[in-house]
Design a protein around this motif. Structure first.
Motif, short mmCIF file in Angstrom:
data_model
loop_
_atom_site.label_atom_id
_atom_site.label_comp_id
_atom_site.label_asym_id
_atom_site.label_seq_id
_atom_site.Cartn_x
_atom_site.Cartn_y
_atom_site.Cartn_z
N TRP A 75 0.47 -1.42 -0.49
CA TRP A 75 -0.36 -0.08 0.08
C TRP A 75 0.61 1.16 -0.25
O TRP A 75 0.38 2.63 -0.64
CB TRP A 75 -1.22 -0.08 1.36
N ARG A 76 1.55 1.04 1.32
CA ARG A 76 3.03 2.26 0.69
C ARG A 76 2.94 2.69 -0.46
O ARG A 76 3.61 4.05 -0.65
CB ARG A 76 3.95 2.10 1.76
N GLN A 79 1.70 5.22 -2.36
CA GLN A 79 1.76 6.60 -2.28
C GLN A 79 2.64 7.19 -2.46
O GLN A 79 2.96 8.14 -2.68
CB GLN A 79 1.88 6.81 -0.48
N ALA A 103 0.40 9.28 -5.93
CA ALA A 103 -0.70 8.41 -5.15
C ALA A 103 -1.81 8.30 -4.82
O ALA A 103 -2.90 8.60 -5.66
CB ALA A 103 -0.70 9.27 -3.72
N GLN A 106 -5.03 6.57 -0.76
CA GLN A 106 -4.36 6.93 0.66
C GLN A 106 -5.31 6.88 1.96
O GLN A 106 -5.54 6.76 2.53
CB GLN A 106 -4.22 8.22 0.40
#
Length: 226
Positions: A75-76, A79, A103, A106
């Motif tokens: 997930w990061r 971003q 990104a 979020q």
């Protein structure tokens, strides 16, 4: 099969939360499956619970931490602002062509702490509706076993509950059978779920494949005639 199961469970959670949403919640299934802004809180919850049911619960405790960290890292990576560009020269001067990835997602907020928080809160929210009787504590093991068995039964997914003696395996199955009585259940949440009939089979060194098949056949016959 795992991916398909995860998608099916995600869809089930969406429908379940829609059927049990509060009057102030202004979203419908079209908003949920379209990932509209007003349904994102529930979509996030369904994503986490689907991943937890299909993958997290199957792992030993230490490997669970690694899985959650892998999900968080994936997930990061969404971003991170990525920029790729090149400059070419043509008539009239310089031209720059760029590919800029913004990104994404979020709002999912898949940090390790929030992942576990949503999972534990939902397990507690669902299992607290069960009448467990006096002297029985809804500890972590019982909550997880009840949650996993409940979701499996409601979606007709086979499940093996494995653990050391005294880890609430038989207790959880017994509580599911005692509490899921359809319209005769104790509260609105349980009445919204179908009645469950159990067909136990006690394995022993003398067990045969025929005996096990007979237990499954009894359950199939009951389902056909009920």
């Amino acid at each position: 099969r795992d991916v398909r199961r995860c998608v099916d469970i995600f869809r089930w959670f969406g429908e379940h939360f829609h059927e049990n949403r509060q009057p102030h919640e202004k979203w419908d299934l079209e908003d949920f499956f379209g990932v509209k802004h007003n349904a994102r809180r529930v979509v996030r919850k369904a994503v986490i619970l689907s991943l937890a049911y299909c993958y997290h619960a199957r792992l030993p405790r230490e490997e669970r931490k690694e899985l959650v960290l892998s999900i968080t890292n994936a997930w990061r990576n969404l971003q991170v602002h990525k920029y790729q560009g090149n400059t070419g020269f043509g008539f009239g001067g310089a031209n720059t062509y760029a590919n800029y990835n913004r990104a994404r997602c979020q709002w999912l907020q898949l940090e390790p702490g929030s992942f576990i928080q949503v999972l534990e809160e939902t397990q507690r929210e669902m299992t607290s509706q069960f009448n467990v009787g006096e002297g029985i504590a809804l500890n972590e093991a019982l909550c997880e076993n009840l949650f996993m068995i409940l979701i499996s039964v409601l979606n007709a997914i086979p499940i093996f509950v494995i653990g050391k003696p005294g880890s609430s395996k038989s207790l959880a199955m017994g509580l599911v059978q005692q509490n899921l009585n359809g319209d005769a259940s104790d509260n609105d949440f349980l009445r919204s779920l179908p009645a469950v009939e159990s067909f136990p089979y006690q394995c022993s060194p003398l067990s045969t494949t025929g005996g096990i098949e007979q237990a499954f056949e009894s359950a199939r016959r009951y389902r056909r005639e009920a």
